[in-house]
Enzyme design. Structure first.
Site, PDB file in Angstrom:
ATOM      1  N   HIS A  80       1.011  -0.996  -0.095  1.00  0.00           N
ATOM      2  CA  HIS A  80      -0.235   0.003  -0.170  1.00  0.00           C
ATOM      3  C   HIS A  80       0.991   1.261   0.084  1.00  0.00           C
ATOM      4  O   HIS A  80       0.945   1.956  -0.977  1.00  0.00           O
ATOM      5  CB  HIS A  80      -0.756  -0.005   1.242  1.00  0.00           C
ATOM      6  CG  HIS A  80      -1.840   1.255   1.349  1.00  0.00           C
ATOM      7  ND1 HIS A  80      -1.979   1.987   2.567  1.00  0.00           N
ATOM      8  CD2 HIS A  80      -2.611   1.926   0.365  1.00  0.00           C
ATOM      9  CE1 HIS A  80      -2.931   2.873   2.316  1.00  0.00           C
ATOM     10  NE2 HIS A  80      -3.133   2.833   1.234  1.00  0.00           N
ATOM     11  N   LEU A  81       1.517   1.369   1.210  1.00  0.00           N
ATOM     12  CA  LEU A  81       2.443   2.826   1.096  1.00  0.00           C
ATOM     13  C   LEU A  81       3.794   2.460   1.675  1.00  0.00           C
ATOM     14  O   LEU A  81       4.536   3.177   2.025  1.00  0.00           O
ATOM     15  CB  LEU A  81       1.710   3.736   2.104  1.00  0.00           C
ATOM     16  CG  LEU A  81       0.514   4.523   1.639  1.00  0.00           C
ATOM     17  CD1 LEU A  81      -0.070   5.333   2.395  1.00  0.00           C
ATOM     18  CD2 LEU A  81       0.991   5.089   0.242  1.00  0.00           C
ATOM     19  N   CYS A 121       0.258   0.429   9.683  1.00  0.00           N
ATOM     20  CA  CYS A 121      -0.146   1.967   9.060  1.00  0.00           C
ATOM     21  C   CYS A 121      -1.656   2.088   8.770  1.00  0.00           C
ATOM     22  O   CYS A 121      -2.118   2.934   9.056  1.00  0.00           O
ATOM     23  CB  CYS A 121       0.843   2.072   8.300  1.00  0.00           C
ATOM     24  SG  CYS A 121       2.550   2.150   8.539  1.00  0.00           S
ATOM     25  N   HIS A 122      -2.193   1.266   8.073  1.00  0.00           N
ATOM     26  CA  HIS A 122      -3.402   1.421   7.321  1.00  0.00           C
ATOM     27  C   HIS A 122      -4.413   0.132   7.390  1.00  0.00           C
ATOM     28  O   HIS A 122      -5.221   0.040   6.795  1.00  0.00           O
ATOM     29  CB  HIS A 122      -3.146   1.803   5.692  1.00  0.00           C
ATOM     30  CG  HIS A 122      -2.672   3.138   5.870  1.00  0.00           C
ATOM     31  ND1 HIS A 122      -1.334   3.316   5.518  1.00  0.00           N
ATOM     32  CD2 HIS A 122      -3.259   4.512   6.202  1.00  0.00           C
ATOM     33  CE1 HIS A 122      -1.003   4.614   5.534  1.00  0.00           C
ATOM     34  NE2 HIS A 122      -2.087   5.366   5.876  1.00  0.00           N
ATOM     35  N   GLY A 123      -3.857  -0.865   8.169  1.00  0.00           N
ATOM     36  CA  GLY A 123      -4.938  -2.176   8.294  1.00  0.00           C
ATOM     37  C   GLY A 123      -4.802  -3.127   7.378  1.00  0.00           C
ATOM     38  O   GLY A 123      -5.586  -4.063   7.332  1.00  0.00           O
TER      39      GLY A 123
END
Length: 191
Positions: free
Chosen positions: A131-132, A155-157
Site C-alpha cells: 500500500h504505502l 499503518c493502514h490495516g
C-alpha cells in the site's frame, strides 16, 4: 620535362617520391594514435564511474541460514536495505493457504506460485506493505498477525494471510516474492 626538373620542383613530386609518402603516413599514424590515447583516457574513467560501487555489489544478494527456523516461525532479514520475511509454514498453514479459492483473492496467486517446488513450507517475501511501504507485523513472537494468521500492517490495516496474500485492507497486491534459490537444504540465497 627532364628528370632534374621534377626533382627540383617539390610541387610536382608524386607517388614516385618516397620521402613525401613516408612523412605523410607517419603524421597520419601519429595523429591517429594520439587521438586514440586521448579518447581512451577520457572514456575509461567515464565508463568506470557508471559501474556499481562495492557496497552496492555487496548488497546485490543475501545468503541466509534457515536451518534453525521452526515450523510456524518467521524471521526478518535485510535484502537491499529492505526487510525480508522468511516464514516456515506448518502443514496446517499450508493446507489453509491451499484451501483458499485463488479467484476470490484481490491479487490471485496460489501458494505454489509463491514458493519453490518441493519447498512449499518456505515462504520468502519482501517485508514491505504494497500500500504505502510500511513494514507489516507478524514475524516476531507475540506480534499481531491479523485475522488470517499472516501479517498485519499497522499503518493502514492491510491484512495478509499465511501465504502473504492480501486479504483485507487498502493494499493492492500481495507481498512481493524476491528472486531466490536454495543453495543447500538450510541455506537460501536471495537476489
Amino acid at each position: 620535362m627532364t628528370d632534374t626538373a621534377v626533382a627540383d620542383n617539390p610541387a610536382q613530386s608524386g607517388p614516385e617520391s618516397g620521402d613525401g609518402v613516408r612523412r605523410r603516413d607517419f603524421i597520419y599514424v601519429a595523429a591517429t594514435s594520439a587521438a586514440g590515447v586521448g579518447a581512451a583516457s577520457v572514456l575509461i574513467p567515464l565508463v568506470s564511474q557508471m559501474a556499481p560501487s562495492a557496497d552496492v555489489l555487496a548488497e546485490s544478494s543475501t545468503e541466509l541460514d534457515i536451518g534453525s527456523i521452526q515450523p510456524g516461525q518467521a524471521i526478518k532479514a535485510v535484502f537491499r536495505k529492505q526487510p525480508v520475511f522468511v516464514r516456515r509454514l506448518t502443514p496446517k498453514e499450508i493446507a489453509e493457504a491451499k484451501a483458499v479459492p485463488v479467484d476470490s483473492l484481490r491479487d490471485p496467486q496460489s501458494l505454489e506460485d509463491r514458493t519453490k517446488k518441493g519447498k512449499e513450507e518456505w515462504l520468502i517475501t519482501m517485508g514491505v506493505c504494497t500500500h504505502l511501504g510500511c513494514v507489516p507485523l507478524g514475524t516476531g513472537e507475540g506480534e499481531v498477525k491479523g485475522e488470517f494468521g499472516g501479517y498485519f500492517c499497522p499503518c493502514h490495516g492491510s491484512v495478509y494471510d499465511t501465504a502473504a496474500r492480501i486479504r483485507k485492507g487498502p493494499a493492492p497486491k500481495n507481498l512481493e516474492v524476491p528472486p531466490y534459490e536454495f543453495t543447500s537444504d538450510t541455506v537460501v540465497k536471495i537476489g
